[in-house]
Design a protein around this motif. Sequence first.
Motif: not given
Length: 351
Positions: A28-29, A39, A91-92, A41, A24-25
């Motif tokens: 981002i990372t 987008g 989308y993360d 991150a 889910e993340v």
Amino acid sequence: CPEGWHLPSTAEWKTLIDAVGGEEVAGITLKTSGWNRGGDATDAFGFSVLPAGYRDWLYQDDYYEEGYQALFWSSNEYENSSGCVYFQSVYDGADIRSGNKDDGYSVRCVMDVEPKIIEPPVIIVPEAKACKTKTKDECEYGTLTDSRDKQTYKTVKIGSQIWMAENLNFETDRSYCFNDSAKYCSKYGRLYTWAAAMDSAGVWSENGKGCGYQKTCTPTYPVQGACPSGWHLPTKAEYDTLFAAIGGSETAGEKLKSTSGWSEGGNGTDDYSFSASPAGYRFINGIYPIYSEIGYLGVLWTSTEAESDEWCDETCRRVVACNVSLTSLNDDSFVGNVGKDDAYPVRCVKD
């Protein structure tokens, strides 16, 4: 990939994604700058996923989604596709999915590790000696009194496990008597949806909370579920242990089925006093409940959700869970997958 490096498997991608916080993340990372639609991150681990886009296999001169998407190959092959990992600008997360083999995706390589020769563990399943015949009964019995409703159940030790020797009859939400008749509950116990069997509401424990129809489940084992305190809803692996202890799944049906009540000459020998009964089941046909297969089918819930593979993807897992099936027509037993909203009996095994 260069020598000393290799194309990562889906499992290796999953190890990476789990290590940076989960699907889910992970977008981002792991993503860096250069993404459109806001987008960009954090690139918290320096992995620096770029939005390289892809080449479409159907229109071989067409390239798409530069600035918006990144797809990376894994080394896993499926029937008509191969594994890949997908990132998107808005989308993360990061999805592990499958892609057409003729598409053009990016590649990241992972360093080889020095192989270690590890002897496979010797798994010894204690063999359970048949303890019951027509002329003698040497099984190791006990009793279980459910503190919630004071019902008492017969129990039996088989190998290293202690099982309820009859089906659970504790009334919960989303549990039913066959044909809505109390006489069948007295004889066969209740029929539970998977959510009820897992105690998805968390009434008795937190371990199966949220596990139910249209939910992907992450329980903490053992799952007490609807079982009494000190007992739990068995996993698929615990049923496999039971089958191995009595000689394998090919003959487990005959050895575990009760000596009466099964139609079409399907009675078992009940060598271990497990006394599996043909309790039937409940399912929804449109909006109407249907009760079926009493006398012919004994299906028992496990606390194991269906595993993801080529047949059952993540969407499938939301509606399907593992069960153990015994029938009047065969002497074997098998683990299959059935709808979480169907209702089947429950046997509990001691913690």
